[in-house]
Design a protein around this motif. Structure first.
Motif, short mmCIF file in Angstrom:
data_model
loop_
_atom_site.label_atom_id
_atom_site.label_comp_id
_atom_site.label_asym_id
_atom_site.label_seq_id
_atom_site.Cartn_x
_atom_site.Cartn_y
_atom_site.Cartn_z
N ALA A 47 0.81 -1.21 0.00
CA ALA A 47 0.00 0.00 0.00
C ALA A 47 0.85 1.27 0.00
CB ALA A 47 -0.94 0.00 1.20
N ARG A 48 2.01 1.21 0.63
CA ARG A 48 2.82 2.42 0.74
C ARG A 48 3.74 2.56 -0.48
NH1 ARG A 48 5.19 3.42 6.51
NH2 ARG A 48 6.50 1.60 6.06
N ASP A 49 4.49 3.65 -0.50
CA ASP A 49 5.29 3.91 -1.70
C ASP A 49 6.66 3.25 -1.65
OD1 ASP A 49 6.50 5.45 0.21
OD2 ASP A 49 6.17 7.38 -0.78
N GLN A 50 6.96 2.52 -0.60
CA GLN A 50 8.19 1.74 -0.55
C GLN A 50 7.93 0.44 0.19
OE1 GLN A 50 11.40 2.76 2.27
NE2 GLN A 50 10.23 4.58 2.84
N VAL A 51 8.68 -0.59 -0.17
CA VAL A 51 8.57 -1.86 0.53
C VAL A 51 9.42 -1.81 1.80
CG1 VAL A 51 8.10 -3.17 -1.57
CG2 VAL A 51 10.47 -2.86 -0.80
N GLY A 52 9.26 -2.82 2.63
CA GLY A 52 10.04 -2.91 3.87
C GLY A 52 9.21 -2.93 5.11
N GLY A 53 8.00 -2.31 5.07
CA GLY A 53 7.18 -2.27 6.27
C GLY A 53 7.89 -1.56 7.40
N ARG A 54 7.96 -2.20 8.56
CA ARG A 54 8.69 -1.61 9.68
C ARG A 54 10.15 -1.39 9.33
NH1 ARG A 54 4.94 -5.13 11.84
NH2 ARG A 54 3.79 -4.47 13.71
N ALA A 55 10.71 -2.25 8.49
CA ALA A 55 12.12 -2.15 8.11
C ALA A 55 12.27 -1.22 6.91
CB ALA A 55 12.68 -3.53 7.80
N GLY A 56 11.87 0.01 7.09
CA GLY A 56 11.91 0.99 6.01
C GLY A 56 13.18 1.83 6.05
N ASP A 256 6.19 -9.79 -9.47
CA ASP A 256 5.80 -8.44 -9.84
C ASP A 256 5.53 -7.66 -8.56
OD1 ASP A 256 4.79 -6.12 -10.96
OD2 ASP A 256 2.85 -7.00 -11.52
N VAL A 257 6.46 -6.77 -8.19
CA VAL A 257 6.34 -5.98 -6.96
C VAL A 257 5.69 -4.65 -7.30
CG1 VAL A 257 7.58 -4.89 -5.06
CG2 VAL A 257 8.37 -7.10 -5.96
N ARG A 258 4.54 -4.39 -6.68
CA ARG A 258 3.80 -3.17 -6.97
C ARG A 258 3.57 -2.39 -5.69
NH1 ARG A 258 -1.27 -5.58 -10.18
NH2 ARG A 258 -2.10 -3.54 -9.60
N THR A 259 4.04 -1.15 -5.65
CA THR A 259 3.82 -0.28 -4.51
C THR A 259 2.63 0.65 -4.81
OG1 THR A 259 5.45 1.29 -5.36
CG2 THR A 259 6.21 -0.36 -3.77
N ARG A 260 2.17 1.35 -3.77
CA ARG A 260 0.99 2.22 -3.86
C ARG A 260 -0.20 1.45 -4.43
NH1 ARG A 260 2.31 7.85 -6.50
NH2 ARG A 260 0.41 8.38 -5.36
N ALA A 261 -0.28 0.20 -4.04
CA ALA A 261 -1.38 -0.68 -4.45
C ALA A 261 -2.02 -1.22 -3.17
CB ALA A 261 -0.87 -1.82 -5.33
N ASP A 262 -3.11 -0.61 -2.76
CA ASP A 262 -3.73 -0.87 -1.47
C ASP A 262 -4.83 -1.93 -1.62
OD1 ASP A 262 -4.48 -0.74 1.16
OD2 ASP A 262 -5.48 1.21 1.01
N THR A 306 -10.24 -16.20 -4.07
CA THR A 306 -10.18 -16.13 -5.53
C THR A 306 -9.36 -14.95 -6.03
OG1 THR A 306 -12.23 -14.83 -5.62
CG2 THR A 306 -12.44 -17.24 -5.73
N GLY A 307 -8.86 -14.12 -5.11
CA GLY A 307 -8.07 -12.96 -5.51
C GLY A 307 -8.25 -11.82 -4.54
N VAL A 308 -7.94 -10.62 -4.97
CA VAL A 308 -8.04 -9.44 -4.12
C VAL A 308 -8.59 -8.27 -4.92
CG1 VAL A 308 -6.14 -10.16 -2.60
CG2 VAL A 308 -5.66 -8.72 -4.60
N ARG A 309 -9.20 -7.33 -4.21
CA ARG A 309 -9.58 -6.04 -4.78
C ARG A 309 -8.51 -5.04 -4.39
NH1 ARG A 309 -13.42 -4.69 -8.41
NH2 ARG A 309 -14.50 -3.13 -7.14
N VAL A 310 -8.03 -4.27 -5.37
CA VAL A 310 -6.89 -3.38 -5.17
C VAL A 310 -7.27 -1.96 -5.56
CG1 VAL A 310 -4.45 -3.02 -5.65
CG2 VAL A 310 -5.43 -5.31 -5.87
N ARG A 311 -6.95 -1.02 -4.69
CA ARG A 311 -7.09 0.40 -5.04
C ARG A 311 -5.73 0.88 -5.51
NH1 ARG A 311 -8.91 2.27 -0.62
NH2 ARG A 311 -11.12 2.32 -1.19
N GLU A 312 -5.66 1.28 -6.76
CA GLU A 312 -4.39 1.71 -7.35
C GLU A 312 -4.08 3.14 -6.95
OE1 GLU A 312 -2.62 -0.45 -8.78
OE2 GLU A 312 -3.98 -2.02 -9.50
N ALA A 313 -2.88 3.59 -7.31
CA ALA A 313 -2.43 4.93 -6.94
C ALA A 313 -3.33 6.02 -7.49
CB ALA A 313 -0.99 5.14 -7.40
N ASP A 314 -3.95 5.78 -8.66
CA ASP A 314 -4.81 6.80 -9.26
C ASP A 314 -6.25 6.73 -8.75
OD1 ASP A 314 -5.74 4.51 -10.44
OD2 ASP A 314 -5.28 5.09 -12.50
N GLY A 315 -6.51 5.84 -7.79
CA GLY A 315 -7.84 5.74 -7.20
C GLY A 315 -8.73 4.69 -7.81
#
Length: 599
Positions: A47-56, A256-262, A306-315
């Motif tokens: 969801a955030r703009d960088q990976v790592g979580g707590r280890a940012g 496929d690593v995607r950030t800002r994908a909530d 069966t999958g996930v619903r994702v809110r992309e960076a553009d909404g």
């Protein structure tokens, strides 16, 4: 495993099965990397703009701050994980051994430097308390044996079956194990050592477990083996470098690593008893390992992921289909935010009876000039440290009460300071220092948020000011506050809102007896087939090594592997070790490998 093939690189194929990993912390990245190496088509969503979580990673004015984890312990766990992916910790990281491992400051006594080896630790204890050196040697001998048993039989198991634990060497240790589980670490240490300072050195590992010595099972005295005998390492470039190496391995294996994908919802469909996954897409075959591994579950699944619903960076909101969904976010968030109530494994009452680990006020400081008074790791222990633990874990309660900003902030406090610039010149401008200060506080988001340049909530900034003043006095750096040129704070509300952690805890559920080993939340949903969990809120627990193991446990679930040990490591020059379909798990990992790497 039925249908398993191998590609040109020796990876296990999986007939195009798709996996979605939710959350890009170390557990999510590690899980994605292992699934990619297994042949899954993997998408990781952060969801955030960088990976790592707590280890940012946070940069400001030439300073580079690791935002969370800072201790590199259990090096063989890291090395085993890398070897599963065909590489090694030595190949991926530039590891430096710290000596002393850390310095401990006390309220009214001189500091102690804790060496990074057994003989140095024995000598230190003997110097402080005559006779304590040999007692420590025996203490650590038992701790090493307990650690070996834990890595062989308890850390790398999903507990889907208890049969692998019914081994003669485990059964022979049951009486001792029962004693270690049913008495506290505080009592275990207290009956062996009289000096308060030594008791604190041996009791502090409870904090790594999100707990306190009086409520932590004495089994966890094994943690002292890690820092007093095994040694403390540091990866040059910081823990952000570790995250980048794992991300690179994931991407190398096709993730496929995607950030800002909530992710806003885990998609499911009903699962009839007679049609367990028998959809037109052939999911019966794809779910067979999941059903086989889940037969020991208390309830049969009523739906499948069966999958996930994702809110992309553009909404925009899209649906990403998957055969397997792995939630590597906080378990409470996964259940209460991503699943409807009828598909949650744990009720509100269950959560009310759980004990969160502490939250924290974190302070990132860029300091002009050198600070030789501090080691790479420095601990500050108050004489009445029990008062601080009682503020976080009140006696006679099963949960942390919420008091909000009316809670008195701890001063003085038992706290931790990391000075990575003592070892790594790349984290601060030349001649300056990078400090990370951690003050444990109650898990209560109402205590507030932090911010840059004192703009955080008053309670959080007051804790930071008090901690800076305490470090200045105890370490003999009277002008410390005046030398600060970069300052950022983080508070409990930041953990709750930015990382979406339960109660704003900085670590996860505390490692009490009721929240350890097979009593901790499991990694497979009992109600949703194809939904698995990874990270510090599930088995085996808190910490970077545990998160790497949790990723491996996802793979074991998918393989239907109920063994107690780590997975086999690939042999040199091949893409695989023992046939994963055997489910033996008797590999060359921690606790089993003649050549397992230790620092």
């Amino acid at each position: 495993m039925s249908g398993t093939t191998r590609d040109a690189r020796g990876r296990a194929g999986s007939d195009g099965r798709r996996a979605v990993v939710v959350g890009g912390g170390i557990a999510g990245l590690a899980t994605a990397a292992l699934l990619g190496a297994e042949g899954y088509e993997v998408t990781l969503l952060e969801a955030r703009d960088q990976v790592g979580g707590r280890a940012g990673l946070w940069r400001s004015d030439g300073f580079a701050f690791d935002t969370g984890p800072s201790w590199y312990l259990m090096p063989e766990v890291f090395d085993h994980f890398f070897r599963l992916l065909g590489t090694s910790a030595d190949a991926e990281l530039d590891l430096v051994r710290l000596d002393p491992g850390y310095r401990v400051f006390f309220e009214s006594e001189p500091p102690l430097d804790v060496r990074s080896d057994l003989e140095g630790s024995v000598a230190l204890f003997e110097e402080v308390e005559p006779g304590a050196g040999e007692r420590l040697r025996e203490y650590l001998r038992v701790a090493a044996d307990t650690y070996d048993m834990a890595t062989r039989y308890f850390l790398y198991t999903t507990f889907a079956s208890l049969l692998p634990l019914m081994r003669p060497d485990v059964v022979a240790r049951l009486p001792r194990l029962a004693r270690l589980l049913t008495r506290s670490l505080e009592d275990h240490v207290g009956e062996r050592f009289a000096d308060r300072r030594l008791r604190q050195v041996l009791g502090y590992p409870a904090v790594f477990l999100g707990s306190a010595p009086r409520i932590t099972p004495s089994m966890y005295h094994l943690m002292s083996h890690l820092d007093l005998a095994d040694g403390v390492l540091y990866p040059q470039g910081g823990f952000a470098e570790l995250i980048e190496r794992i991300r690179a391995l994931a991407e190398k294996n096709g993730v496929d690593v995607r950030t800002r994908a909530d992710v806003v919802r885990i998609e499911t469909e009903p699962l009839d008893d007679d049609a367990a996954g028998a959809s037109s897409s052939g999911s019966a075959d794809r779910l067979r390992p999941l059903r086989r591994a889940g037969r020991a579950a208390l309830r049969r699944p009523v739906a499948r992921a069966t999958g996930v619903r994702v809110r992309e960076a553009d909404g925009t909101v899209t649906t990403l289909p998957a055969d397997v969904v792995v939630s590597a976010v906080d378990l409470h968030q996964a259940e209460t935010r991503l699943l409807p109530a009828h598909l949650r494994d744990h009720s509100p009452r269950w959560w009310r009876r759980r004990l969160p680990g502490p939250s924290a006020v974190l302070v990132y400081l860029g300091v002009r000039g050198r600070l030789p008074e501090l080691e790479h790791h420095s601990l500050f222990f108050t004489e009445d440290w029990q008062h601080g633990f009682d503020a976080i874990f009140p006696r006679g309660t099963r949960h942390t009460p919420s008091g909000g900003p009316d809670v008195p902030f701890p001063s003085p406090a038992s706290l931790y300071v990391c000075r990575p610039s003592a070892t790594d010149p790349g984290v601060a401008p030349e001649g300056d220092e990078n400090l990370f200060v951690l003050v444990p506080v109650p898990a209560d988001p109402r205590l507030g948020r932090g911010a840059v340049d004192r703009a955080g909530d008053p309670w959080v900034e007051a804790v930071a000011d008090a901690a800076i003043g305490q470090v200045a006095r105890w370490a003999g750096v009277p002008d410390l506050a005046e030398r600060v040129v970069v300052r950022r704070t983080v508070g409990p509300a930041d953990f709750a809102e930015d990382l979406r952690t339960w109660h704003g805890t900085a670590l996860g559920p505390a490692h009490t007896l009721a929240q350890s080993a097979m009593f901790r939340a499991g990694n497979a949903s009992r109600k949703v087939a194809g939904l698995l969990h990874a990270g510090g809120t599930t088995i085996p627990g808190i910490g970077l090594p545990m998160c790497l193991i949790s990723a491996e446990l996802v793979l074991k679930r998918l393989r239907g592997d109920t063994s107690a040990g780590p997975l086999p490591e690939p042999q040199a020059g091949t893409g695989a070790g023992t046939d994963p379909g055997t489910g033996t798990g008797a590999g060359t990992g921690p606790g089993a490998a003649p050549g397992a790497r230790r620092a």
